[in-house]
Motif scaffolding. Structure first.
Motif, short mmCIF file in Angstrom:
data_model
loop_
_atom_site.label_atom_id
_atom_site.label_comp_id
_atom_site.label_asym_id
_atom_site.label_seq_id
_atom_site.Cartn_x
_atom_site.Cartn_y
_atom_site.Cartn_z
N LEU A 414 10.04 64.81 77.93
CA LEU A 414 9.65 65.09 79.66
C LEU A 414 11.08 66.24 80.00
CD1 LEU A 414 9.63 61.03 80.28
CD2 LEU A 414 7.81 63.01 80.28
N GLU A 415 12.09 66.59 79.36
CA GLU A 415 12.80 67.34 80.07
C GLU A 415 12.72 68.72 79.92
OE1 GLU A 415 15.57 66.61 81.08
OE2 GLU A 415 16.21 64.21 80.67
N THR A 416 12.71 69.43 80.93
CA THR A 416 12.62 70.91 80.83
C THR A 416 13.40 72.08 80.24
OG1 THR A 416 13.49 71.10 83.21
CG2 THR A 416 10.80 70.36 83.02
N ASP A 417 14.83 71.71 81.05
CA ASP A 417 16.06 72.56 80.34
C ASP A 417 16.27 71.91 78.70
OD1 ASP A 417 18.36 73.67 80.34
OD2 ASP A 417 19.41 72.55 81.71
N PRO A 418 16.34 72.93 78.03
CA PRO A 418 16.43 73.37 76.31
C PRO A 418 17.78 72.31 76.33
CG PRO A 418 16.63 75.37 77.04
CD PRO A 418 16.41 74.34 78.47
N ARG A 419 19.34 72.78 77.03
CA ARG A 419 19.97 71.93 77.04
C ARG A 419 20.30 70.05 77.42
NH1 ARG A 419 24.31 74.50 80.74
NH2 ARG A 419 22.80 74.09 82.37
N ALA A 420 19.11 70.20 77.60
CA ALA A 420 19.16 68.57 78.11
C ALA A 420 18.14 67.86 76.76
CB ALA A 420 18.25 67.98 79.54
N LYS A 421 17.36 68.83 75.95
CA LYS A 421 17.05 68.19 75.28
C LYS A 421 17.58 68.15 74.34
CE LYS A 421 12.26 70.74 76.25
NZ LYS A 421 11.14 69.54 76.55
N LYS A 422 18.10 68.99 74.15
CA LYS A 422 19.13 69.02 72.44
C LYS A 422 20.37 67.35 72.61
CE LYS A 422 19.90 73.75 72.07
NZ LYS A 422 20.72 74.95 71.91
N VAL A 424 19.29 64.76 74.59
CA VAL A 424 18.75 63.49 74.19
C VAL A 424 18.30 63.70 72.68
CG1 VAL A 424 15.96 62.29 74.36
CG2 VAL A 424 17.53 63.50 76.31
N LEU A 425 18.04 64.28 71.88
CA LEU A 425 17.55 64.31 70.66
C LEU A 425 19.53 64.10 69.49
CD1 LEU A 425 16.05 67.20 69.64
CD2 LEU A 425 14.99 64.36 70.01
N ARG A 426 20.20 64.66 70.63
CA ARG A 426 21.51 63.90 69.85
C ARG A 426 22.31 62.24 69.48
NH1 ARG A 426 25.07 69.30 72.07
NH2 ARG A 426 24.33 70.50 70.80
N HIS A 427 21.58 62.11 70.64
CA HIS A 427 21.73 60.29 71.38
C HIS A 427 20.85 59.69 70.50
CE1 HIS A 427 24.64 60.84 75.08
NE2 HIS A 427 23.55 61.16 75.62
N ALA A 428 19.35 60.24 70.38
CA ALA A 428 18.57 59.56 69.17
C ALA A 428 18.91 59.60 67.96
CB ALA A 428 17.04 60.49 69.12
N LEU A 429 19.21 61.02 67.79
CA LEU A 429 20.05 60.95 66.21
C LEU A 429 21.22 59.81 65.97
CD1 LEU A 429 19.96 64.91 65.45
CD2 LEU A 429 18.67 62.90 64.85
N ASP A 430 21.90 59.83 66.93
CA ASP A 430 22.73 58.99 67.47
C ASP A 430 22.34 57.18 66.70
OD1 ASP A 430 25.04 60.37 67.38
OD2 ASP A 430 25.23 60.14 69.82
N HIS A 431 21.42 57.02 67.17
CA HIS A 431 20.57 55.81 67.00
C HIS A 431 19.71 55.44 65.93
CE1 HIS A 431 21.89 55.70 70.98
NE2 HIS A 431 21.81 53.70 70.92
N ILE A 432 19.39 57.08 65.34
CA ILE A 432 18.35 56.68 64.23
C ILE A 432 18.78 57.99 63.52
CG2 ILE A 432 16.25 56.94 63.09
CD1 ILE A 432 15.00 56.88 66.65
N ALA A 442 15.13 68.16 66.59
CA ALA A 442 16.68 69.55 66.78
C ALA A 442 16.37 70.77 66.48
CB ALA A 442 17.32 68.25 66.40
N VAL A 443 16.44 70.79 65.01
CA VAL A 443 16.17 72.65 64.50
C VAL A 443 15.38 73.33 65.57
CG1 VAL A 443 16.00 73.48 61.74
CG2 VAL A 443 16.86 71.39 62.47
N ASN A 444 14.57 72.97 65.93
CA ASN A 444 12.92 74.07 65.81
C ASN A 444 13.58 73.88 67.39
OD1 ASN A 444 11.75 73.53 64.11
ND2 ASN A 444 10.70 71.77 64.82
N LEU A 445 14.83 73.44 68.23
CA LEU A 445 15.17 73.84 68.83
C LEU A 445 16.79 74.19 69.27
CD1 LEU A 445 15.36 70.63 71.19
CD2 LEU A 445 13.37 72.48 72.02
N GLU A 446 16.86 74.76 68.24
CA GLU A 446 18.34 76.10 68.00
C GLU A 446 17.45 77.72 68.18
OE1 GLU A 446 21.49 75.08 68.53
OE2 GLU A 446 21.06 73.25 68.52
#
Length: 972
Positions: A414-422, A424-432, A442-446
């Motif tokens: 849902l996010e359009t900004d790459p930084r916002a996407k990253k 969100v994924l970092r928060h997700a990796l903190d939980h899972i 996360a790797v594909n966004l880098e």
């Protein structure tokens, strides 16, 4: 004059029962009464009678002591009718007869009661000796004994009645009445509100009788008025009428323009043609190329899904009644089980399907409230909402399901900004942190490879058992570091074949694959871990490597795993060849080449394997590889003339004439008496203009390897050079040695016929038919000679004798029909065709002759459909169907049928000629060139017109391209 009372207002007479005169009587069933129970007691009857008398305003009854009112706790409504709150007899009139009857019944009841009490007192002994009196002889004559006995009996009666009352109370407590069971529930009904009563669901009548009645009501048909039928009839008529205003109207211009009911015979004919065309296609698919696949009906999954997509109903075309019925059902589902998320999702999609997107959002929002732990419901809610609202919904969803990978991925998208996407994924990796999907996203966004490498390194630490992450990290590292990464991966996951294959590919990339030691170690390690794949799975992995460009890795996999689990007793050669053919069919030629190479290492002297490998290199390889392979093949199989001739032909076609002569010279040494090698040498010299050397080779061949075929080639060689006398002399010499050689008899007759010496030609053909009665071409030449001479009767006689000598031959029957047709005897031709189809019903040549020359143009297509059903895979018949479509200007269909015929038999030259003739009129230059190249590669040898032109001595030196053009011109 005053009128009397109205009939309906008058009181009914006594003992009147409505409807009794016409036989109407009321009845009750066990379901109405409920379970059986004891009748009312005496006190209850008295109270009921007194109450009824008070309601009617009559004198109280005298029976059962009803006037005496007792203060007890019995329920007044105990014996009320559940359907009538007043009473069972509230509407009846209590008269004197009723009161007298009640007194009589009371007297009877009292008398019976006294009798029962006396019987109990007389017959029942005392319960114990202590309770009974023990009279002495002195008192037995006095009245004291009687008094004592009466007292004892009275005590016994009271004790018995108390015991019975106790047993009755115990029984009623253990078996309560239905009214008592539901008494508390009835009292609770007083607290139910009007809204609750209104929201109670209606119970539908689901009995079979009522259901069938409702269905019949829905399917009720009504008679159509005659005016409607007459209007429909007149709507298609083209007549003119004059209105009252003087204007002229025409049905064809007014009514037809409105409802389009004019009959269009052109469309009807086109529809019939389309139906017949579909049947032809189905017949071809049922008996054509799909039969080889073992399936008569094939379904294209893509086409099937496309047809389903086309059949979808748009939102504006939704049936309102269907939506309402489904909405009611889904509302019942979600009310019954509000915690069931699929019910909410289905209800929301129904509203979306009906075009009510706002209602759909409201429904799924309620579903998320009831099912906060359902990720499917949240995902559906996110899908139905706009981007900003979707973000808010995604945040709420993650609050309730912080371990859901799908919700985190959706929130990231849902996010359009790459930084916002990253973020969100970092928060997700903190939980899972153990989710492979989140790490990959996360790797594909880098964008920076170094950052991606760091992420993958961290990911492999968190998830050391993920093969995908290890391989991704190895791809990002340098070759040296990639080796270290793969070594760590093998230590973490020793049973992964993907890591071993990646190691082999890394060696190929570094150009250090060598002899494939890594693949050998891989097989040993996997076998030790009991993780060895099957042969078929290894072949699939090799094909994947070939598809990705790792050809050497593909070969290493095949070399080390193809013989896995195969014993020497197994038919390994056939298994290897089948594997190679399957890979060729899938377009994996490098895999097939590796399979043939492995098989040839084991079966080095098998000619069939060398021929199959050479065919692969010829069709899908280069010339150098083919030459190298054939050179190895002739070393392995020196006695195989086919391999020698193939090598010589490849050298000759490449312009290496001297090398081709060298190859044939080596072949002569290995096979000195082989006629094929001799004839190949003759053809090589003749095609290169060395006629003297070719003639000398033929002389040597007749002396060294004297066979009928060598003599036939010698006669043909002299005919091509124009030496008719020498050819005739060679034919006579050959017939003295080989009198059963039918081709020598045919060539002798053709030589006489070309010189105009018909009697000698006739004698040669007749002598040949006596020497070779089974030779069909010889009989045909004899018949055509008589027909050319104008003696049709004799030609017919020759064919009759030929059919007796060679029964059930389609060529002879076809020639008989053609003789009659060319002679103008159409009726006799049809008779012969009928007999021929009875004797040879599966001949495509006969069916083609019948369809094309004996059927009207409108009947050709139905007749061809019948022929396809009876004949299985005949290219001549397919060419006939293609020509029918060609003349009907159905060019696409015609082209497809021509191609089907070529696939069935590429050796039939007439098929190629018909297709090329079709492309000359309706094809492109590229398509014609493609067909020409395929025809040259196939080198067709058969076909009626093709053989007659290709074997003409005048065309002996012409190439396949020139022959194809000549045959196409002759067919026109």
């Amino acid at each position: 004059m005053s009128r009397g009372k109205d009939f309906l207002g008058q009181p009914a007479p006594e003992n009147y029962v409505a409807g009794l005169g016409r036989g109407a009587t009321g009845f009750m069933t066990r379901s109405d009464l409920g379970p059986a129970r004891e009748g009312p007691s005496e006190d209850q009857i008295k109270e009921a009678l007194a109450k009824r008398a008070a309601q009617l305003g009559a004198a109280p009854p005298t029976a059962y002591g009803a006037t005496e009112k007792k203060d007890d706790d019995d329920d007044e409504d105990r014996f009320q009718d559940p359907e009538n709150e007043v009473g069972l007899f509230a509407g009846g009139a209590y008269d004197k007869d009723d009161d007298e009857a009640d007194r009589i019944y009371q007297d009877v009841d009292e008398k019976m009661d006294r009798r029962r009490k006396i019987r109990r007192l007389v017959t029942s002994p005392p319960s114990s000796p202590k309770s009974a009196a023990r009279p002495c002889p002195f008192l037995r004559e006095t009245g004291w004994f009687i008094v004592s006995l009466a007292r004892c009996r009275t005590d016994y009666r009271l004790e018995t009645e108390a015991r019975e009352q106790k047993e009755r109370e115990e029984y009623e407590r253990n078996n309560p009445k239905i009214q008592q069971q539901f008494a508390d529930l009835k009292r609770a009904l007083g607290t139910v509100s009007d809204d609750d009563w209104a929201n109670l669901p209606e119970v539908g009548d689901l009995t079979g009788k009522n259901r069938r009645t409702k269905q019949n009501l829905r399917q009720r048909f009504y008679a159509v008025p005659d005016s409607v039928i007459a209007g429909a009839r007149d709507a298609t008529q083209l007549d003119s009428t004059v209105n009252d205003d003087g204007q002229q109207t025409t049905n064809g211009s007014s009514a037809d323009s409105v409802d389009g009911t004019m009959t269009n015979f052109a469309d009807i004919g086109a529809a019939q043609n389309k139906v017949l065309q579909v049947r032809l296609d189905q017949a071809a698919l049922g008996s054509g190329t799909d039969a080889g696949a073992g399936s008569a009906t094939n379904i294209d999954p893509k086409g099937y899904l496309t047809s389903l997509t086309k059949s979808e109903i748009k939102a504006g075309e939704v049936q309102v009644g269907d939506v309402k019925r489904v909405r009611v059902l889904l509302e019942s589902v979600i009310k019954t089980n509000p915690k069931h998320a699929p019910g909410w999702i289905a209800a929301a999609r129904l509203e979306e399907y009906a075009g009510k997107i706002v209602a759909a959002r409201n429904v799924i929002a309620r579903g998320c409230e009831y099912c906060p732990k359902s990720e499917d419901a949240w995902l559906e809610n996110i899908r139905l909402n706009e981007n900003q609202n979707a973000k808010i919904i995604a945040a709420n969803a993650i609050k309730n399901n912080d371990r859901s990978v799908r919700l985190w991925i959706e929130a990231m998208r849902l996010e359009t900004d790459p930084r916002a996407k990253k973020r969100v994924l970092r928060h997700a990796l903190d939980h899972i942190p153990q989710s492979v999907i989140l790490w990959k996203e996360a790797v594909n966004l880098e964008e920076n490879p170094d950052d991606a490498r760091l992420l993958l390194a961290k990911a492999t630490e968190m998830i050391p058992l993920s093969v995908e992450l290890w391989l991704a990290l190895a791809r990002l590292e340098s070759p040296e570091n990639a080796q270290k990464v793969l070594n760590k991966a093998r230590g973490a996951i020793p049973a992964s074949h993907e890591i071993w294959i990646a190691a082999v590919r890394l060696q190929e990339q570094m150009r250090t694959i060598g002899d494939g030691k890594v693949m050998k170690r891989a097989v040993q390690a996997l076998a030790k871990e009991s993780a060895m794949l099957k042969r078929e799975e290894w072949i699939t992995e090799a094909e994947k490597c070939e598809e990705e460009g790792a050809v050497l890795t593909c070969g290493a996999i095949i070399r080390e795993t193809l013989g896995w689990s195969l014993d020497e007793d197994d038919d390994r050669k056939d298994i290897f060849m089948e594997d190679a053919r399957a890979s060729i069919g899938r377009g994996r030629y490098a895999t097939a080449r590796a399979i043939y190479a492995y098989a040839l290492r084991i079966f080095f002297h098998k000619k069939s394997l060398w021929l199959a490998a050479a065919e692969l290199e010829k069709n899908h390889g280069d010339k150098q590889a083919l030459w190298q392979l054939l050179e190895k093949a002739v070393e392995a199989c020196p006695k195989s003339e086919v391999l020698w001739m193939m090598l010589a032909k490849e050298k000759w076609q490449s312009g290496e004439i001297d090398e081709a002569r060298v190859v044939l010279g080596k072949a002569f040494k290995q096979n000195p008496d082989n006629e094929d090698i001799w004839l190949s040498a003759v053809k090589l010299e003749a095609d290169n203009g060395q006629t003297d050397q070719a003639r000398e080779l033929l002389v040597t061949a007749r002396r060294e390897a004297g066979t009928d075929r060598v003599w036939i080639k010698s006669v043909a060689f002299e005919r091509q050079l124009g030496n008719i006398d020498a050819a005739l002399d060679l034919a006579n010499q050959g017939l003295q040695l080989y009198p059963k050689a039918d081709k020598l008899w045919m060539m002798k007759g053709q030589i006489y016929q070309s010189q105009g010496r018909l009697p000698q030609a006739r004698e040669a053909y007749l002598t040949g038919t006596r020497a070779c009665p089974q030779s069909v071409p010889l009989w045909l030449l004899a018949s055509r000679l008589e027909e050319q001479a104008g003696v049709v009767v004799k030609a017919r006689s020759v064919l009759d004798r030929a059919r007796l000598a060679v029964p059930r031959n389609a060529l002879l029957w076809t020639e008989s029909v053609r003789v009659e047709r060319r002679a103008g005897n159409a009726a006799q031709a049809k008779i012969l065709m009928a007999k021929a189809l009875q004797e040879v019903p599966a001949s495509g040549l006969l069916w083609s002759e019948s369809i094309w020359h004996q059927e009207a143009r409108t009947q050709r297509k139905p007749r061809s459909l019948e022929a396809i059903r009876k004949v299985d895979n005949d290219p001549i018949l397919f060419v006939t169907v293609a020509r029918i479509f060609w003349y009907e200007r159905r060019l696409d269909k015609a082209s497809s049928w021509f191609e089907k015929a070529i696939l069935l038999d590429a050796d039939l030259g007439d098929t190629w000629a018909w297709y090329y003739s079709f492309l000359l009129q309706h094809g492109t230059e590229e398509k014609r060139a493609d067909v020409m190249s395929k025809c040259v590669a196939s080198e067709p040898k058969h076909g009626e017109v093709w053989q007659s032109i290709a074997k003409d001595p005048v065309n002996a030196s012409k190439s396949v391209e020139e022959i194809l053009q000549l045959v196409a011109k002759a067919l026109e």
